[in-house]
Design an enzyme around this catalytic site. Structure first.
Site, short mmCIF file in Angstrom:
data_model
loop_
_atom_site.label_atom_id
_atom_site.label_comp_id
_atom_site.label_asym_id
_atom_site.label_seq_id
_atom_site.Cartn_x
_atom_site.Cartn_y
_atom_site.Cartn_z
N SER A 1 6.67 17.27 65.52
CA SER A 1 6.83 16.65 66.88
C SER A 1 6.76 15.09 67.11
O SER A 1 6.02 14.67 67.76
CB SER A 1 5.54 17.31 67.58
OG SER A 1 5.65 17.23 68.79
N CYS B 1 14.06 10.83 69.48
CA CYS B 1 14.93 10.05 70.62
C CYS B 1 14.44 8.25 70.65
O CYS B 1 15.28 7.57 71.17
CB CYS B 1 14.91 10.44 71.97
SG CYS B 1 15.31 12.34 72.02
#
Ligand code: FAD
Length: 560
Positions: free
Chosen positions: A41, A45
Site C-alpha cells: 500500500s 504515484c
C-alpha cells in the site's frame, strides 16, 4: 460459493483496496495478501516527487504497513513473499519466501490477482547498463537517489514521454539535473491529440528540457575514452549521441501476466488478463484487477489497457463485492488522467481523435481558450480546452485541457459528464459554482457545450487547424478578423485581413464562389463573423481554436 479464505496477490493499489473491502464485507473471512516487494500500500504515484525532493522521506509514501493493515482490518499481509504458481484444480497457490527461498502453499476459496504492470524494457543494446533505472517502487526510487547523490550538474536522459517520463523529467530538473527527453512518437503524452500535446513541448523547452521527438534510442553505449558520461552514451536512430549520467526508462508498462498465463487463465489480445464485468477471470474462483487486466474502453467498447490508480482502486472494491455476493459491475474505463508539467497542467478524459477514428465513430471537435476564472479578477489563466462529441447526437466523447490553472476541475466535471452520458447541450446547461476567483458565469465547460451545440445545430461549421495547410487558394479563402495590432504580431500565411468591426461594410471584397475559413485569436470573434457571412449568402467555416490553436500546433518542434 461460500468464501472463507481470500488470497490476494499484490498488496498495492488494486490488491490493498480489494483486501480492505473484503474485510468490510466479511468479518469472518481469512484474508491473506502476498506482496513480492518490501512495502504494501505505498503511493507509487508519489515516487517522482520523492525522487525530486518535493516529498521528503519515504515514510510519507507508505500509506499503510503490514502492522497497520493487521490492526485495522485484521489482514494477514506478507511482504517479500512471491506467489509463483496457481494450482486451480486444488485451489492453492505456491508462495516463495524471498528472504529464505522456502516455498509453501496456501489454499483459497477466492483468489484476487493484482500484480500490476512491469516497466517495458525492449531489447535495445546496452539497456541494462549501470545507471539505467525504471521507476515502479520505493527501492527503484532509492536506487536513483543514491546514484544521483553527490553528482551535481548530472545529465539525465529520460526515454519515453508518457506521464511517468514527463513527471520524472520535471522532478529531475527540480533536482538540478540537465534533462533530455527522447520520444519515438512525434508528441509526448499519447492520450492527448497532437495540438494539445504541443503546449507541453513548449513548456518542456521553456524550462530547459531538451526534447527529441520522432526519434528513438538505437543503443546505449559504454562511454568511450574522452566521454564523461557516468551511465551511457545514448545513441539515437537519427545518429545523435547524448551523454548521460543517468537514464530513466519510461517507455510504458506491460501487464504482469505470467502467473495467470501459466495457470491457463484467458489472456486478451492486448496481453492483459481477460475478465468479465464482475472482474472474474476465465476461472470463476479467480478475480483480477488493476494494471494487469484488459478493460473495456467506456467510450468505444474496445478492449484496452489503462494503467491508472483510480481504476485499479475501483476494481479492487468491485472484485471484493462480487466475491461476497454483491453484484457490482465494472462499467469500463474512461482514462481520466492529469499531469503537472512545470507550470502547466494537462488533463484528459474519454476518447481522443486517434481512438475515435480507429473505432469508426463519427465525431466533431471544438477548441476554445476561455479564462480559468473571470477575466477581470486577478490571476486568470487561459485554458486550451478541446471537446469531442458525436456528430449525430452530440453525446460527449472526450475532452482535453492544458493550462496553468483551472484544468483539474474542468476535466473532472467533463469526466463526470462523460460517465453520465451527457450531451454537449447538457454541458451548456450545467449549473456550476461561480464567483470571480473561481470561474465565470459561463464556465469554460458551459462555453464548450454552447460552442459544440452551435456546431450541432448547424449554426456554424468548423474547420480544424490540421486542415489549414491543405487549403487550396482556388477553392478556399482564409480570412483573419482580428485587429490590426494582433495581425502585426503574426498571422496565417495566405490569409486576408478584415477586422471584425469592418466586415459588414466590406462584404463586397469577399468571394461567394469560394469557402471562407475565418479565424480570430481564439474562435470567438470568428464565430460572429461566420454567422454574419452565412446569413449574407457566403460559405464560411470557423477555424476552431483559431490562431491560438493553429499557432501552437504548427510551431516547429526543432530540437535544441
Ligand atoms: P501495483 O500498484 O503496481 O501493485 C502490484 C503489486 O503486485 C506490486 O507491488 C508487485 O510487487 C506485486 N506483485 C506482482 N506479482 C506478484 C506476485 N507474483 N506475488 C506477490 N506480489 C506480486 N496512476 C494514476 O492514476 N495517477 C498517477 O499520478 C500515477 N503516477 C504513477 C507514477 C509512477 C512512477 C508509477 C509507477 C505509476 C503511476 N500510476 C499513476 C499508475 C498506478 O500506480 C497504477 O495504475 C496502480 O498502482 C496499479 O495498481 P495495481 O494494483 O494493478 O498494481
Amino acid at each position: 460459493m461460500s468464501v472463507q479464505k481470500v488470497v490476494v496477490v499484490g498488496g498495492v493499489a488494486g490488491g490493498a483496496s480489494a483486501a480492505a473491502r473484503a474485510r468490510r464485507l466479511c468479518e469472518d473471512a481469512e484474508i491473506t495478501v502476498f506482496e513480492r516487494g518490501p512495502h504494501v500500500s505505498f503511493a507509487n504515484c508519489g515516487l517522482p516527487y520523492f525522487i525530486g525532493g518535493e516529498i521528503v522521506g519515504h515514510d510519507s509514501l507508505l500509506l499503510q504497513t503490514p502492522e497497520s493493515l493487521r490492526a485495522r482490518f485484521n489482514l494477514d499481509v506478507r511482504c517479500q513473499q512471491e506467489v509463483v504458481a496457481i494450482d486451480r484444480a486444488a485451489q492453492r497457490v505456491k508462495v516463495r519466501d524471498l528472504a529464505t527461498g522456502h516455498d509453501y502453499e496456501e489454499a483459497y476459496d477466492a483468489l484476487i490477482l493484482s500484480p500490476g504492470a512491469a516497466p517495458l524494457k525492449p531489447p535495445i543494446p546496452g539497456i541494462d547498463r549501470p545507471g539505467h533505472f525504471t521507476v515502479r517502487n520505493i527501492p527503484d526510487a532509492e536506487k536513483i537517489m543514491a546514484w544521483l547523490k553527490g553528482v551535481p550538474g548530472a545529465r539525465a536522459v529520460v526515454v519515453g514521454g508518457g506521464y511517468v517520463g514527463l513527471e520524472m523529467a520535471e522532478q529531475l530538473k527540480h533536482r538540478g539535473l540537465a534533462v533530455t527527453v527522447v520520444e519515438a512518437l512525434p508528441q509526448v503524452m499519447a492520450p492527448l491529440d497532437p495540438e494539445m500535446a504541443a503546449w507541453l513541448h513548449q513548456e518542456l523547452r521553456a524550462n530547459g528540457v531538451t526534447l527529441h521527438l520522432s526519434d528513438c534510442v538505437a543503443a546505449f553505449e559504454a562511454p568511450a575514452n574522452g566521454e564523461q558520461a557516468r551511465a551511457s552514451v545514448v545513441v539515437l536512430k537519427s545518429g545523435k549521441r547524448i551523454e548521460a549520467d543517468a537514464v530513466i526508462l519510461g517507455m510504458g508498462v506491460r501487464p504482469e501476466i505470467s502467473l495467470a498465463k501459466d495457470a491457463g487463465l484467458e489472456i486478451g489480445a492486448l496481453g492483459g488478463i481477460r475478465v468479465n464485468e464482475r472482474l472474474q477471470t476465465s476461472d470463476p474462483h479467480i478475480w483480477a484487477v488493476g494494471d494487469a487486466i484488459e478493460v473495456r474502453d467506456a467510450v468505444t467498447g474496445a478492449w484496452s489497457l489503462v494503467p491508472l490508480a483510480g481504476p485499479a482502486n475501483r476494481q479492487g472494491r468491485i472484485a471484493a463485492d462480487n466475491i461476497f455476493g454483491r453484484h457490482s459491475r465494472y462499467r469500463g474505463t474512461w482514462g481520466t488522467a492529469i499531469l503537472r508539467l512545470f507550470n502547466l497542467t494537462a488533463g484528459c478524459t474519454g476518447a481522443n481523435e486517434k481512438v475515435l477514428r480507429k473505432a469508426g465513430i463519427a465525431y466533431q471537435a471544438v477548441h476554445l481558450h476561455p479564462d480559468s476564472h473571470a477575466g477581470y479578477y486577478p490571476g486568470a489563466e487561459e485554458i486550451a480546452l478541446k471537446i469531442l462529441f458525436a456528430s449525430d447526437t452530440g453525446k460527449l466523447l472526450g475532452a482535453q485541457a492544458v493550462a496553468r490553472a483551472g484544468v483539474d476541475k474542468r476535466i473532472d466535471v467533463l469526466a463526470t459528464a462523460l460517465m453520465s452520458g451527457l450531451t454537449v447541450q447538457d454541458l451548456a446547461e450545467l449549473e456550476l459554482a461561480y464567483a470571480p476567483p473561481y470561474g465565470s458565469a459561463r464556465d469554460p465547460v458551459n462555453l464548450a457545450g454552447m460552442i459544440a451545440s452551435n456546431v450541432l445545430a448547424g449554426d456554424v461549421d468548423v474547420a480544424q487547424w490540421s486542415e489549414v495547410a491543405a487549403l487550396a487558394s482556388d477553392t478556399a479563402l482564409l480570412l483573419d478578423v482580428r485587429t490590426d495590432e494582433e495581425r502585426r504580431k503574426g498571422s496565417i500565411s495566405g490569409s486576408i485581413h478584415i477586422p471584425l468591426h469592418q466586415l459588414r461594410s466590406r462584404l463586397a471584397e469577399l468571394p461567394k464562389d469560394r469557402e471562407i475559413i475565418v479565424y480570430c485569436r481564439s474562435g470567438h470573434r470568428s464565430y460572429y463573423a461566420c454567422r454574419m457571412l452565412v446569413q449574407r449568402g457566403f460559405r464560411a467555416r470557423n477555424l476552431t481554436g483559431s490562431y491560438r490553436t493553429w499557432k501552437t500546433a504548427t510551431t516547429v518542434d526543432a530540437p535544441h
